[in-house]
Design a protein around this motif. Sequence first.
Motif, PDB file in Angstrom:
ATOM      1  N   TYR A 161       0.835  -1.202   0.000  1.00  0.00           N
ATOM      2  CA  TYR A 161       0.000   0.000   0.000  1.00  0.00           C
ATOM      3  C   TYR A 161       0.873   1.257   0.000  1.00  0.00           C
ATOM      4  N   LEU A 162       1.898   1.270   0.838  1.00  0.00           N
ATOM      5  CA  LEU A 162       2.806   2.421   0.883  1.00  0.00           C
ATOM      6  C   LEU A 162       3.452   2.643  -0.482  1.00  0.00           C
ATOM      7  N   ASN A 163       3.882   1.573  -1.127  1.00  0.00           N
ATOM      8  CA  ASN A 163       4.492   1.675  -2.454  1.00  0.00           C
ATOM      9  C   ASN A 163       3.516   2.237  -3.474  1.00  0.00           C
ATOM     10  N   ALA A 164       2.271   1.771  -3.434  1.00  0.00           N
ATOM     11  CA  ALA A 164       1.243   2.253  -4.368  1.00  0.00           C
ATOM     12  C   ALA A 164       0.961   3.740  -4.168  1.00  0.00           C
ATOM     13  N   GLU A 165       1.100   4.214  -2.935  1.00  0.00           N
ATOM     14  CA  GLU A 165       0.878   5.632  -2.617  1.00  0.00           C
ATOM     15  C   GLU A 165       2.117   6.486  -2.908  1.00  0.00           C
ATOM     16  N   GLY A 166       3.205   5.844  -3.256  1.00  0.00           N
ATOM     17  CA  GLY A 166       4.450   6.578  -3.478  1.00  0.00           C
ATOM     18  C   GLY A 166       5.069   7.066  -2.173  1.00  0.00           C
ATOM     19  N   GLU A 167       4.710   6.423  -1.090  1.00  0.00           N
ATOM     20  CA  GLU A 167       5.176   6.819   0.249  1.00  0.00           C
ATOM     21  C   GLU A 167       6.646   6.465   0.430  1.00  0.00           C
ATOM     22  N   LYS A 168       7.448   7.467   0.775  1.00  0.00           N
ATOM     23  CA  LYS A 168       8.885   7.254   0.976  1.00  0.00           C
ATOM     24  C   LYS A 168       9.311   7.465   2.424  1.00  0.00           C
ATOM     25  N   GLU A 169       8.463   8.072   3.243  1.00  0.00           N
ATOM     26  CA  GLU A 169       8.819   8.415   4.622  1.00  0.00           C
ATOM     27  C   GLU A 169       8.473   7.314   5.626  1.00  0.00           C
ATOM     28  N   MET A 170       7.506   6.494   5.297  1.00  0.00           N
ATOM     29  CA  MET A 170       7.013   5.474   6.218  1.00  0.00           C
ATOM     30  C   MET A 170       7.416   4.096   5.703  1.00  0.00           C
ATOM     31  N   LYS A 171       7.713   3.182   6.630  1.00  0.00           N
ATOM     32  CA  LYS A 171       8.003   1.817   6.217  1.00  0.00           C
ATOM     33  C   LYS A 171       7.226   0.830   7.077  1.00  0.00           C
ATOM     34  N   SER A 172       7.047  -0.345   6.520  1.00  0.00           N
ATOM     35  CA  SER A 172       6.281  -1.411   7.158  1.00  0.00           C
ATOM     36  C   SER A 172       7.189  -2.611   7.359  1.00  0.00           C
ATOM     37  N   VAL A 173       7.232  -3.109   8.593  1.00  0.00           N
ATOM     38  CA  VAL A 173       8.101  -4.241   8.936  1.00  0.00           C
ATOM     39  C   VAL A 173       7.355  -5.218   9.839  1.00  0.00           C
ATOM     40  N   ALA A 174       7.932  -6.393  10.002  1.00  0.00           N
ATOM     41  CA  ALA A 174       7.404  -7.391  10.940  1.00  0.00           C
ATOM     42  C   ALA A 174       8.435  -7.590  12.049  1.00  0.00           C
ATOM     43  N   LEU A 175       7.950  -7.784  13.256  1.00  0.00           N
ATOM     44  CA  LEU A 175       8.820  -8.054  14.397  1.00  0.00           C
ATOM     45  C   LEU A 175       9.391  -9.460  14.260  1.00  0.00           C
ATOM     46  N   GLU A 176      10.686  -9.559  14.166  1.00  0.00           N
ATOM     47  CA  GLU A 176      11.344 -10.847  14.034  1.00  0.00           C
ATOM     48  C   GLU A 176      10.998 -11.748  15.228  1.00  0.00           C
ATOM     49  N   GLY A 177      10.479 -12.944  14.929  1.00  0.00           N
ATOM     50  CA  GLY A 177      10.152 -13.910  15.974  1.00  0.00           C
ATOM     51  C   GLY A 177       8.816 -13.700  16.657  1.00  0.00           C
ATOM     52  N   GLY A 178       8.124 -12.603  16.345  1.00  0.00           N
ATOM     53  CA  GLY A 178       6.814 -12.338  16.942  1.00  0.00           C
ATOM     54  C   GLY A 178       6.860 -12.227  18.450  1.00  0.00           C
ATOM     55  N   ILE A 179       5.684 -12.303  19.057  1.00  0.00           N
ATOM     56  CA  ILE A 179       5.623 -12.152  20.512  1.00  0.00           C
ATOM     57  C   ILE A 179       6.195 -13.380  21.228  1.00  0.00           C
ATOM     58  N   LYS A 180       6.151 -14.544  20.594  1.00  0.00           N
ATOM     59  CA  LYS A 180       6.758 -15.731  21.220  1.00  0.00           C
ATOM     60  C   LYS A 180       8.264 -15.541  21.340  1.00  0.00           C
ATOM     61  N   GLY A 181       8.890 -15.020  20.310  1.00  0.00           N
ATOM     62  CA  GLY A 181      10.316 -14.740  20.366  1.00  0.00           C
ATOM     63  C   GLY A 181      10.633 -13.673  21.390  1.00  0.00           C
ATOM     64  N   TRP A 182       9.741 -12.690  21.484  1.00  0.00           N
ATOM     65  CA  TRP A 182       9.908 -11.597  22.454  1.00  0.00           C
ATOM     66  C   TRP A 182       9.912 -12.158  23.879  1.00  0.00           C
ATOM     67  N   VAL A 183       8.881 -12.929  24.202  1.00  0.00           N
ATOM     68  CA  VAL A 183       8.745 -13.486  25.549  1.00  0.00           C
ATOM     69  C   VAL A 183       9.910 -14.423  25.870  1.00  0.00           C
ATOM     70  N   GLY A 184      10.393 -15.147  24.883  1.00  0.00           N
ATOM     71  CA  GLY A 184      11.477 -16.090  25.102  1.00  0.00           C
ATOM     72  C   GLY A 184      12.858 -15.461  25.177  1.00  0.00           C
ATOM     73  N   SER A 185      12.938 -14.144  25.055  1.00  0.00           N
ATOM     74  CA  SER A 185      14.244 -13.470  25.011  1.00  0.00           C
ATOM     75  C   SER A 185      14.732 -12.945  26.347  1.00  0.00           C
ATOM     76  N   GLY A 186      13.999 -13.202  27.401  1.00  0.00           N
ATOM     77  CA  GLY A 186      14.486 -12.810  28.712  1.00  0.00           C
ATOM     78  C   GLY A 186      13.634 -11.789  29.427  1.00  0.00           C
ATOM     79  N   GLU A 187      13.973 -11.604  30.695  1.00  0.00           N
ATOM     80  CA  GLU A 187      13.189 -10.750  31.593  1.00  0.00           C
ATOM     81  C   GLU A 187      13.087  -9.307  31.101  1.00  0.00           C
ATOM     82  N   GLU A 188      14.145  -8.783  30.487  1.00  0.00           N
ATOM     83  CA  GLU A 188      14.078  -7.393  30.028  1.00  0.00           C
ATOM     84  C   GLU A 188      13.024  -7.196  28.936  1.00  0.00           C
TER      85      GLU A 188
END
Length: 152
Positions: A108-135
């Motif tokens: 969608y951003l590409n179709a709009e010609g948007e150059k300032e905003m980007k779309s990404v996915a969190l590596e490992g999702g929330i399971k990876g997040w929770v499994g990465s330690g107390e912090e």
Amino acid sequence: MSASEAPWHSSFPAPVSTTVYLPRTEVHKLLLSHSHTAGKDYVLVDLRRNDHVGGTIRGSINLPAQSLYPTLPVLYTLFKSAGVKQVIFYCGSSGGRGSRAASWFQDYLNAEGEKEMKSVALEGGIKGWVGSGEEYVKEILGYDAAAWAPSS
């Protein structure tokens, strides 16, 4: 899901963009940063619906993946108006819903010609997040350890 039942995303076009994954260490830095603000500089989007248990990463909004595609124009307008530079999608592992959502939004951003905003996915999702330690765990709102315990 039965063999005759189509997956929830089958009525929408397949994403074109290749998913870019943001390491959880970078997202963690954003959360702890005093110079970046959730909802302004970046938005975390938790895509879980039926499996939305155990808590969510602080600063996230919950937008189930099944309702995402039709809302892309509205989300873009809201995020653009707020000056958001990065939208970070995640689900349990970010391998299905998370990657699909990030790619759809980047399309969608590409179709709009948007150059300032980007779309990404969190590596490992929330399971990876929770499994990465107390912090990481301490950045989960509504954390429920029982929801993350291995099933027997």
